[in-house]
Every structure is written in C-alpha cells, then in structure tokens.
Design an enzyme around this catalytic site. Structure first.
Site, PDB file in Angstrom:
ATOM      1  N   HIS A  82       0.847  -1.201   0.000  1.00 51.83           N
ATOM      2  CA  HIS A  82       0.000   0.000   0.000  1.00 51.83           C
ATOM      3  C   HIS A  82       0.874   1.240   0.000  1.00 51.83           C
ATOM      4  O   HIS A  82       1.791   1.348   0.808  1.00 51.83           O
ATOM      5  CB  HIS A  82      -0.899   0.024   1.243  1.00 51.83           C
ATOM      6  CG  HIS A  82      -2.032  -0.956   1.184  1.00 51.83           C
ATOM      7  ND1 HIS A  82      -3.181  -0.799   1.909  1.00 51.83           N
ATOM      8  CD2 HIS A  82      -2.198  -2.083   0.460  1.00 51.83           C
ATOM      9  CE1 HIS A  82      -4.003  -1.802   1.638  1.00 51.83           C
ATOM     10  NE2 HIS A  82      -3.419  -2.606   0.774  1.00 51.83           N
ATOM     11  N   TYR A 210      -9.100   5.225   7.958  1.00 53.84           N
ATOM     12  CA  TYR A 210      -9.210   5.598   9.369  1.00 53.84           C
ATOM     13  C   TYR A 210     -10.281   6.679   9.437  1.00 53.84           C
ATOM     14  O   TYR A 210     -10.091   7.769   8.892  1.00 53.84           O
ATOM     15  CB  TYR A 210      -7.879   6.171   9.881  1.00 53.84           C
ATOM     16  CG  TYR A 210      -6.779   5.156  10.080  1.00 53.84           C
ATOM     17  CD1 TYR A 210      -6.017   4.684   9.009  1.00 53.84           C
ATOM     18  CD2 TYR A 210      -6.483   4.677  11.363  1.00 53.84           C
ATOM     19  CE1 TYR A 210      -4.998   3.765   9.210  1.00 53.84           C
ATOM     20  CE2 TYR A 210      -5.458   3.751  11.570  1.00 53.84           C
ATOM     21  CZ  TYR A 210      -4.727   3.301  10.488  1.00 53.84           C
ATOM     22  OH  TYR A 210      -3.719   2.389  10.688  1.00 53.84           O
ATOM     23  N   PRO A 301      -3.367   0.373  19.171  1.00 54.65           N
ATOM     24  CA  PRO A 301      -3.153  -0.108  17.798  1.00 54.65           C
ATOM     25  C   PRO A 301      -3.360   0.931  16.690  1.00 54.65           C
ATOM     26  O   PRO A 301      -3.091   0.641  15.531  1.00 54.65           O
ATOM     27  CB  PRO A 301      -4.172  -1.244  17.656  1.00 54.65           C
ATOM     28  CG  PRO A 301      -5.214  -0.964  18.681  1.00 54.65           C
ATOM     29  CD  PRO A 301      -4.539  -0.247  19.800  1.00 54.65           C
ATOM     30  N   LYS A 305       1.703   0.064  15.178  1.00 52.56           N
ATOM     31  CA  LYS A 305       3.126   0.015  15.528  1.00 52.56           C
ATOM     32  C   LYS A 305       3.569  -1.165  16.394  1.00 52.56           C
ATOM     33  O   LYS A 305       4.770  -1.438  16.488  1.00 52.56           O
ATOM     34  CB  LYS A 305       3.521   1.319  16.251  1.00 52.56           C
ATOM     35  CG  LYS A 305       3.527   2.525  15.343  1.00 52.56           C
ATOM     36  CD  LYS A 305       4.541   2.358  14.229  1.00 52.56           C
ATOM     37  CE  LYS A 305       4.550   3.498  13.242  1.00 52.56           C
ATOM     38  NZ  LYS A 305       5.046   3.112  11.927  1.00 52.56           N
ATOM     39  N   TYR A 393       4.185   6.763   9.977  1.00 48.75           N
ATOM     40  CA  TYR A 393       3.412   5.555   9.671  1.00 48.75           C
ATOM     41  C   TYR A 393       4.291   4.527   8.952  1.00 48.75           C
ATOM     42  O   TYR A 393       4.260   3.336   9.268  1.00 48.75           O
ATOM     43  CB  TYR A 393       2.187   5.902   8.813  1.00 48.75           C
ATOM     44  CG  TYR A 393       1.113   4.839   8.858  1.00 48.75           C
ATOM     45  CD1 TYR A 393       0.001   4.972   9.675  1.00 48.75           C
ATOM     46  CD2 TYR A 393       1.229   3.675   8.094  1.00 48.75           C
ATOM     47  CE1 TYR A 393      -0.977   3.986   9.737  1.00 48.75           C
ATOM     48  CE2 TYR A 393       0.269   2.678   8.142  1.00 48.75           C
ATOM     49  CZ  TYR A 393      -0.832   2.841   8.970  1.00 48.75           C
ATOM     50  OH  TYR A 393      -1.784   1.851   9.023  1.00 48.75           O
TER      51      TYR A 393
END
Ligand code: RFL
Ligand code: PHB
Length: 399
Positions: A82, A210, A301, A305, A393
């Site tokens: 991704h 998200y 979560p 990570k 990220y």
C-alpha cells in the site's frame, strides 16, 4: 536460587528465548542465521499461536528484517503493498500519499501469517522450539550463567544459557524476575477499546480507511483480496454479546459510509475486543535478561506500531548478540535498552497522537471534537503535516 529438584539436567544454549510471538521467533531466526544457538520456550500450543489474530501492517523495515531472517518468501508473494491510507472526517475522505510524502510504502500481511512463516522456518530444520511449556522461571540473571527452569511434557527441565531474551508479551513472566525498584513504568489507559471483526468479504476500499465520526472511530483494513478486517471504537467494558453481526455492520456503515459509498458485508469469521493502552518499562535490560516487544512496551493499535516495534527491538538485540558472541564485545548489549527506547518513545508518541486525534473523546466533549477535526484538516491539507504522519506511519521518522 539453587533449586536442584529438576530431573532432566543438561540442556544448554547460548540464548534462552521466552515466548514464540513475532519477537521471540524472529530473534531465533536472526541468531540462527549467524550461527548463534537458542532455545525458544512458548506456553501456548502451536495452533493457538498461529491463529491468534492481531496486527496486519508491516513497515518496509520489518519486511527487510523478515527477509534477513529468511522468512519473507510468502510475504513478498502475498503481502499487499500500500502506498497510502485514507483519513476520513466531517463526511470527507482524504488520501495520505506515502510514496509522494515519504518515498516509502507499507505491506498489509497478517501477524498470523508472519508467525506461521517464522515457525515453519524454525521447526523444519529442527530448531529447538518447545510449545506448551509451563512454570517458566528465571534464575541467576545477574551472573554470567543464568538458568531457566520450566515444565514440559510432564517433566521439569533446566536450561543453562548466557543470555535470556524476554519476548513473552505483555502478560509474560520475565519482567517479574527483575529485582524490585529497578524497572520504572510509564502508562496511560484510554477510556475506549476496539471491537474487531474478520469477515469473508472483499475489502470495500483498496487502502485502509481511518474514520473519525461523531459516533466514534472506525477502521477498514484487510488481510487479503478476499478477507476484510474492520474495527469499531467501543467502551473498554463492552459486552460482545450485545453486538450481533447485523449491529456491527450497521454501525460500521454509519461510521465509514459516505454518500454513494457502501461497505460490502460478508460472514463474520471472528470477533473480539482489544483494550487500548500505552505502557513502557525502562530499562529493557536487567543483568543478562533483555526484554523485547510487548514484554517491554505496549502501544494502542491506531498507529499500527506494536508488531513493527517488536521486530525492531529484536533486530537491535540480534546485532548486539552477534557483537557479544562472535565479536567478543558487550558494548552493543550495554546500549541496547537506550537505543530501543528512543524508537519506543517516538512510536509511543505517534500511537498516542493518532489515537487522540481519531477517537470520540470521553463524554463526547464538543471542544475536543472541534480540535480533532481542525487537526485532521491540517494533517490532510498541509504537506508538512501530512509528511509527519506519512514518515511516522511508514517508519522513517528520525529517532
Ligand atoms: P506476543 O505476540 O504477545 O508474543 C508473546 C508470546 O509469549 C508467550 N508467553 C509465554 N511463553 C512462555 N512462558 C510464559 N510465561 C509466557 N507468557 C507469554 C505468549 O503466548 C506469546 O506467544 O508479543 P511480541 O512477540 O512482543 O509481539 C508483539 C505483537 O504481538 C503486538 O505488539 C501486536 O500484535 C499488538 N496488537 C496489535 N498491533 C497492531 O499493530 N495492530 C493490531 O491490530 C493489534 N491488535 C495487538 C492486537 C495485541 C493484542 N494483545 C496483546 C492483547 C490485538 C491484541 C488482542
Ligand atoms: C489491522 O489490519 O489489523 C490493523 C491495521 C491498522 C491498524 C491497526 C490494525 O492501525
């Protein structure tokens, strides 16, 4: 302690690894490839460990570590690359482009699959990995010859070693063997949890979403082109029995849906509730015991990570153990804790920040919700702010 009642003496290794989660298994493989012996002790069964559904996002650094461990063949074939994620708020969906902002990507590949790959790489050549051990206890940690005692197959055993790696997760026993007063803990509990499902349906979006909403946070993730993984913010004491599948799908649609965009539904294969916590124990070393992964720290979560941090720890630990056993120097082991903790705190901050920005605050505080939307708008419209998210990220933020 000199308990000599153990009836199968004589087991000896260089590194005793407690726990066959991603941290313990990856460490065993990295050491094996450098010719360093280890024995892995796990209290659950192989089947249980291989089917425990948890994380799903790997940073490039984690993929490289698994390649180094010789366990990335299937990951490189089946993992979904991704190059961005979507952030959704106020009825708008925005894309954060990792490729453009950080020149990197992530790979979606379930922790269950990482664990299966690591276990088969360990057991096929006959590497020592014992499942269903009990009563693990550590002794003489402040000497150069620590021992691990445990029960397996109805008998007591004693394992002599030079180093113990405590990779036994957040509920493990290793931390409890550190002398009182040595470990300092830092923690934060959140007033919410995640209700997660695994569903036999193609993901509705190519990338993770998200979503911030006034009904609470939701996340649309995936495991494969046929399997979706979805989460809903809920209360920490939520009763799963009050969430029949139909209610879960309805709530997911309300939080993730947009005009003209519907979430595809399918049979729910698994569901569970994950509490959210930030927790760090310092230092990550006590004598010859080195803690790694969830045994030393937990992140909520939201930043994806936990698994990545566990793998980063053992990457550093493996290097330090090579210096120790092959190079004959202990300075890398001596700085292991400090070097790990720099990344740990960077990721603790990122995970806390993502969590705070995206979840409905306690008592639905309207002022805080306005701040969250302002922050989300800034993160999706300023390239500097978007880059901050992207770098963290994908795991490239300086530490
Ligand atoms: P693990 O995976 O917990 O592995 C530790 C292993 O040690 C074993 N063990 C013992 N063995 C011998 N003797 C004892 N006394 C033992 N006590 C425990 C355990 O059975 C286990 O096999 O830790 P590790 O290797 O450090 O890996 C860390 C990751 O598993 C963890 O950070 C992530 O999965 C966290 N996490 C998530 N992270 C994400 O990024 N995204 C997620 O969606 C996500 N979901 C989760 C999660 C963690 C969860 N836990 C720990 C409650 C969902 C859950 C339910
Ligand atoms: C998952 O796919 O399980 C997942 C993805 C991203 C997260 C957490 C969990 O932040």
């Amino acid at each position: 302690m000199t308990d000599r009642s153990y009836d199968v003496p004589g087991l000896r290794t260089q590194v005793a690894i407690i726990g066959a989660g991603p941290a313990g298994l990856a460490l065993a493989r990295l050491l094996e490839r450098q010719g360093i012996d280890s024995v892995v002790l796990e209290d659950r069964s192989r089947d249980y460990v291989e089917h425990r559904i948890r994380a799903g996002v790997l940073e490039r650094g984690s993929v490289e570590l698994l390649e180094e461990a010789g366990c990335a063949e299937r990951l490189n074939k089946e993992g979904l690359v991704h190059t961005g994620i979507c952030l959704q708020f106020a009825g708008e969906r925005h894309r954060i482009d990792f490729d453009e902002l950080a020149g990197a990507s992530i790979v979606v590949y379930g922790q269950t699959e990482v664990v299966k790959d690591l276990i088969s790489a360990r057991v096929e050549p006959g590497g020592p990995l014992l499942f269903e051990v009990s009563d693990v206890a550590l002794h003489d940690l402040t000497t150069s010859r620590p021992r691990v005692t445990f029960r397996h197959g109805g008998r007591n055993h004693e394992l002599e070693c030079a180093v113990v790696a405590g990779c036994d997760g957040s509920r493990g026993v290793c931390r409890g063997h550190v002398a009182p007063g040595v470990l300092q803990s830092y923690s934060r509990d959140y007033p919410f949890a995640w209700l997660g499902i695994l569903a036999a349906v193609a993901p509705s979006n190519d990338e993770l979403i998200y979503a911030h909403s006034n009904r609470g946070f939701a996340l649309a993730s995936m495991r494969s082109p046929e399997l979706s993984r979805l989460y809903l913010q809920c209360r920490p004491d939520e009763d799963l029995a009050t969430w029949p599948d139909e209610r879960i799908w309805e709530e997911l649609q309300l939080r993730l849906g947009l005009p003209g965009w519907e979430l595809a539904k399918g049979p729910v294969l698994e569901k569970g509730i994950t509490p959210m916590r930030s927790l760090v124990f310092e230092p990550m070393q006590y004598g010859r015991l080195f803690l790694a992964g969830d045994a030393a720290h937990i992140v909520p979560p939201t930043g994806a990570k936990g698994l990545n941090l566990a793998l980063r720890d053992v990457g550093l630990l493996a290097e330090a153990l090579v210096d120790f056993f092959i190079g004959g120097t202990s300075s890398s082991l001596g700085s292991y804790s400090e070097r790990c903790l720099r990344r740990v705190w960077r990721y603790e901050h990122f995970s806390w920040w993502m969590t705070s920005m995206l979840h409905l605050p306690e008592n639905a505080n309207a002022f805080e919700q306005k701040l969250q939307v302002a922050q989300l708008r800034y993160t999706t419209t300023s390239s500097a702010a978007a880059r901050t998210l992207a770098e963290n990220y994908v795991g490239l933020a300086p530490v």
